[in-house]
Design a protein around this motif. Sequence first.
Motif, mmCIF file in Angstrom:
data_model
loop_
_atom_site.group_PDB
_atom_site.id
_atom_site.type_symbol
_atom_site.label_atom_id
_atom_site.label_comp_id
_atom_site.label_asym_id
_atom_site.label_seq_id
_atom_site.Cartn_x
_atom_site.Cartn_y
_atom_site.Cartn_z
ATOM 1 N N ILE A 1 0.830 -1.215 0.000
ATOM 2 C CA ILE A 1 0.000 0.000 0.000
ATOM 3 C C ILE A 1 0.860 1.259 0.000
ATOM 4 O O ILE A 1 0.558 2.229 -0.701
ATOM 5 N N ILE A 2 1.951 1.245 0.777
ATOM 6 C CA ILE A 2 2.847 2.408 0.804
ATOM 7 C C ILE A 2 3.408 2.677 -0.593
ATOM 8 O O ILE A 2 3.531 3.826 -1.018
ATOM 9 N N GLY A 3 3.736 1.608 -1.310
ATOM 10 C CA GLY A 3 4.203 1.785 -2.690
ATOM 11 C C GLY A 3 3.106 2.307 -3.598
ATOM 12 O O GLY A 3 3.363 3.095 -4.506
ATOM 13 N N ALA A 4 1.868 1.881 -3.353
ATOM 14 C CA ALA A 4 0.751 2.267 -4.220
ATOM 15 C C ALA A 4 0.345 3.726 -4.068
ATOM 16 O O ALA A 4 -0.211 4.323 -4.995
ATOM 17 N N ILE A 5 0.612 4.327 -2.902
ATOM 18 C CA ILE A 5 0.168 5.709 -2.678
ATOM 19 C C ILE A 5 1.231 6.741 -3.059
ATOM 20 O O ILE A 5 1.000 7.941 -2.915
ATOM 21 N N LYS A 6 2.380 6.274 -3.544
ATOM 22 C CA LYS A 6 3.418 7.225 -3.957
ATOM 23 C C LYS A 6 2.942 8.033 -5.155
ATOM 24 O O LYS A 6 2.182 7.529 -5.998
ATOM 25 N N PRO A 7 3.371 9.288 -5.269
ATOM 26 C CA PRO A 7 2.873 10.187 -6.325
ATOM 27 C C PRO A 7 3.034 9.637 -7.740
ATOM 28 O O PRO A 7 2.176 9.847 -8.583
ATOM 29 N N ASN A 8 4.123 8.931 -8.013
ATOM 30 C CA ASN A 8 4.373 8.442 -9.369
ATOM 31 C C ASN A 8 3.922 6.999 -9.571
ATOM 32 O O ASN A 8 4.319 6.338 -10.537
ATOM 33 N N ALA A 9 3.093 6.499 -8.663
ATOM 34 C CA ALA A 9 2.675 5.100 -8.757
ATOM 35 C C ALA A 9 1.705 4.879 -9.914
ATOM 36 O O ALA A 9 0.840 5.702 -10.184
ATOM 37 N N ASN A 10 1.879 3.774 -10.618
ATOM 38 C CA ASN A 10 0.937 3.311 -11.636
ATOM 39 C C ASN A 10 0.836 1.804 -11.525
ATOM 40 O O ASN A 10 1.450 1.190 -10.649
ATOM 41 N N THR A 11 0.066 1.193 -12.425
ATOM 42 C CA THR A 11 -0.153 -0.257 -12.330
ATOM 43 C C THR A 11 1.158 -1.026 -12.354
ATOM 44 O O THR A 11 1.367 -1.959 -11.567
ATOM 45 N N THR A 12 2.068 -0.609 -13.227
ATOM 46 C CA THR A 12 3.352 -1.309 -13.331
ATOM 47 C C THR A 12 4.168 -1.191 -12.052
ATOM 48 O O THR A 12 4.698 -2.190 -11.542
ATOM 49 N N THR A 13 4.254 0.038 -11.509
ATOM 50 C CA THR A 13 5.053 0.228 -10.293
ATOM 51 C C THR A 13 4.431 -0.479 -9.100
ATOM 52 O O THR A 13 5.149 -0.981 -8.232
ATOM 53 N N ILE A 14 3.095 -0.536 -9.060
ATOM 54 C CA ILE A 14 2.423 -1.244 -7.962
ATOM 55 C C ILE A 14 2.736 -2.737 -8.025
ATOM 56 O O ILE A 14 3.028 -3.379 -7.001
ATOM 57 N N ILE A 15 2.695 -3.304 -9.248
ATOM 58 C CA ILE A 15 3.008 -4.728 -9.410
ATOM 59 C C ILE A 15 4.458 -5.007 -9.025
ATOM 60 O O ILE A 15 4.766 -5.979 -8.334
ATOM 61 N N ILE A 16 5.357 -4.122 -9.475
ATOM 62 C CA ILE A 16 6.779 -4.283 -9.137
ATOM 63 C C ILE A 16 6.976 -4.195 -7.634
ATOM 64 O O ILE A 16 7.713 -4.990 -7.029
ATOM 65 N N ASN A 17 6.305 -3.212 -6.991
ATOM 66 C CA ASN A 17 6.431 -3.054 -5.549
ATOM 67 C C ASN A 17 5.894 -4.270 -4.807
ATOM 68 O O ASN A 17 6.493 -4.736 -3.826
ATOM 69 N N ALA A 18 4.750 -4.805 -5.277
ATOM 70 C CA ALA A 18 4.182 -6.005 -4.655
ATOM 71 C C ALA A 18 5.146 -7.182 -4.786
ATOM 72 O O ALA A 18 5.311 -7.978 -3.842
ATOM 73 N N ALA A 19 5.802 -7.289 -5.955
ATOM 74 C CA ALA A 19 6.776 -8.360 -6.166
ATOM 75 C C ALA A 19 7.974 -8.192 -5.229
ATOM 76 O O ALA A 19 8.489 -9.175 -4.678
ATOM 77 N N ILE A 20 8.410 -6.931 -5.032
ATOM 78 C CA ILE A 20 9.531 -6.661 -4.118
ATOM 79 C C ILE A 20 9.159 -7.046 -2.683
ATOM 80 O O ILE A 20 9.939 -7.681 -1.968
ATOM 81 N N VAL A 21 7.944 -6.670 -2.281
ATOM 82 C CA VAL A 21 7.474 -7.014 -0.932
ATOM 83 C C VAL A 21 7.441 -8.526 -0.756
ATOM 84 O O VAL A 21 7.935 -9.077 0.241
ATOM 85 N N ALA A 22 6.839 -9.214 -1.756
ATOM 86 C CA ALA A 22 6.730 -10.672 -1.677
ATOM 87 C C ALA A 22 8.116 -11.314 -1.616
ATOM 88 O O ALA A 22 8.360 -12.220 -0.809
ATOM 89 N N ALA A 23 9.028 -10.827 -2.462
ATOM 90 C CA ALA A 23 10.386 -11.385 -2.488
ATOM 91 C C ALA A 23 11.101 -11.156 -1.163
ATOM 92 O O ALA A 23 11.776 -12.060 -0.640
ATOM 93 N N PHE A 24 10.930 -9.949 -0.604
ATOM 94 C CA PHE A 24 11.577 -9.630 0.670
ATOM 95 C C PHE A 24 11.032 -10.514 1.783
ATOM 96 O O PHE A 24 11.797 -11.068 2.583
ATOM 97 N N VAL A 25 9.704 -10.655 1.841
ATOM 98 C CA VAL A 25 9.075 -11.471 2.892
ATOM 99 C C VAL A 25 9.488 -12.933 2.751
ATOM 100 O O VAL A 25 9.852 -13.593 3.734
ATOM 101 N N ILE A 26 9.444 -13.465 1.520
ATOM 102 C CA ILE A 26 9.831 -14.867 1.295
ATOM 103 C C ILE A 26 11.295 -15.086 1.657
ATOM 104 O O ILE A 26 11.655 -16.068 2.322
ATOM 105 N N PHE A 27 12.158 -14.152 1.217
ATOM 106 C CA PHE A 27 13.579 -14.269 1.539
ATOM 107 C C PHE A 27 13.794 -14.286 3.048
ATOM 108 O O PHE A 27 14.578 -15.092 3.567
#
Length: 442
Positions: free
Chosen positions: A184-210
């Motif tokens: 959500i923090i990634g999604a509310i950033k001023p320059n956020a769009n669908t691509t950046t939200i997906i990338i941010n979600a992937a980063i979160v998932a990767a960080f949590v899994i790691f």
Amino acid sequence: MEDIPAIILQIFVLLLLSKILGSLFERVKLPKLIGEILAGAVFINMIIFVPEFSTLMKFSIEGFNSDTTENFFHIMGELGIVFLLFAVGLETKFSDMMKVGKTASYIAVFGIAIPFVGGMLFILKDSIDFNAALLIGAALFGTSTAVGVECLRNMEAMNTHEAKLIVSATIIDDILCLALLGVIIGAIKPNANTTTIIINAAIVAAFVIFMFVFISRVKRVSSRRRKRHQRSAVRERVDDSNSPACACEEPGPMGELSSVGLAIMVCFGLSAVAVNIGLAAIIGAFFAGMIFAEFKLTIPCEHNFNIITYFMLPFFFIWVGMELQMDRIDPGILPLFSLIMAVAIATKYVAGYIGSKMGKLPNDSAHLIGVSFIPRGEVGIIVATIGLSTAVFTYDMFTSIILMALVTSILAPPLMTHAYKRMEKNRTVAIEKLLTDEEANQ
């Protein structure tokens, strides 16, 4: 450097106020965080409305309200919440998380999904945009573990099946909340769009899994070290009959003071990693705590770290209270606050009740679990401060969320006490009826 004496005086007054008010709330079985927030609110409003007090404290309200992260109390508040999440992680062992059952999982998942959907429905209001609705949903899906557990302790109910379910569900709840908050923090950033939200979600998932994989590896290493230490201790006792009987339980070579130094370094290190990949610092701090939870015997840092947390954490709640300035609060927020309160209570209660019933619990148990998930406490407060600092929340929204967190934390203890007493009474009646029926049949 002339500001240092003034800051020292301000710290003294604020800590004194927070200690007095926090103790008063603890006396009536309510969370002391309420008193700490009120201490900040009392201080800042005396600065605003009593010029002599402002002069004595040498405190500038304009400097405090300026859009800068250099504000001393802002910095101390942020550090306080980082230490809190590390301490929460210290209480969340990976092995315990793997033991939670289906019922706890149902409660946790519903406890996040239903309130989040309820918060997102605020987008239907003209004055609330998509980002604000996202953060309202985030403020509603977090449960205050501290309030619920403290109530259960006061009722001496920690050994009940319901209490174990509540604690287990909050373990999953904490993990999911932090992961979703990162997205959500990634999604509310001023320059956020669908691509950046997906990338941010992937980063979160990767960080949590790691982190989970890493912590599971840490757990295995810790287990092997403990077994080697125990075998060595057994051999020493065989060789030396005068060796202490408890040698197998002695901590490793690292002392408590050096352990806490390592813990602070890892806490800030993972917090920095989380911030630099677009997540919140608290997510890194939480996982740092989970790592050290696996080394409580060989790297004993919990006691000394909790002392630091005890000192630092009030600054977060004091800072939140200092944001509640009466001259900025519009009486027109009452409808918004009332609506947020209604959604906050209804969604969490329904989520806890449905999750419990899916686990085939009786109605009384489901009711107790439902009301235990109502308090938001520190979770809603954290989200409110994120919303205000990122300019996603208006001041009215921020105030409404803070008040919601406080009121639900105040409502929870009497509601839980009533639900627990009713559950125990009904069980006693049921047992007496069963014994009476058995005697009649004989």
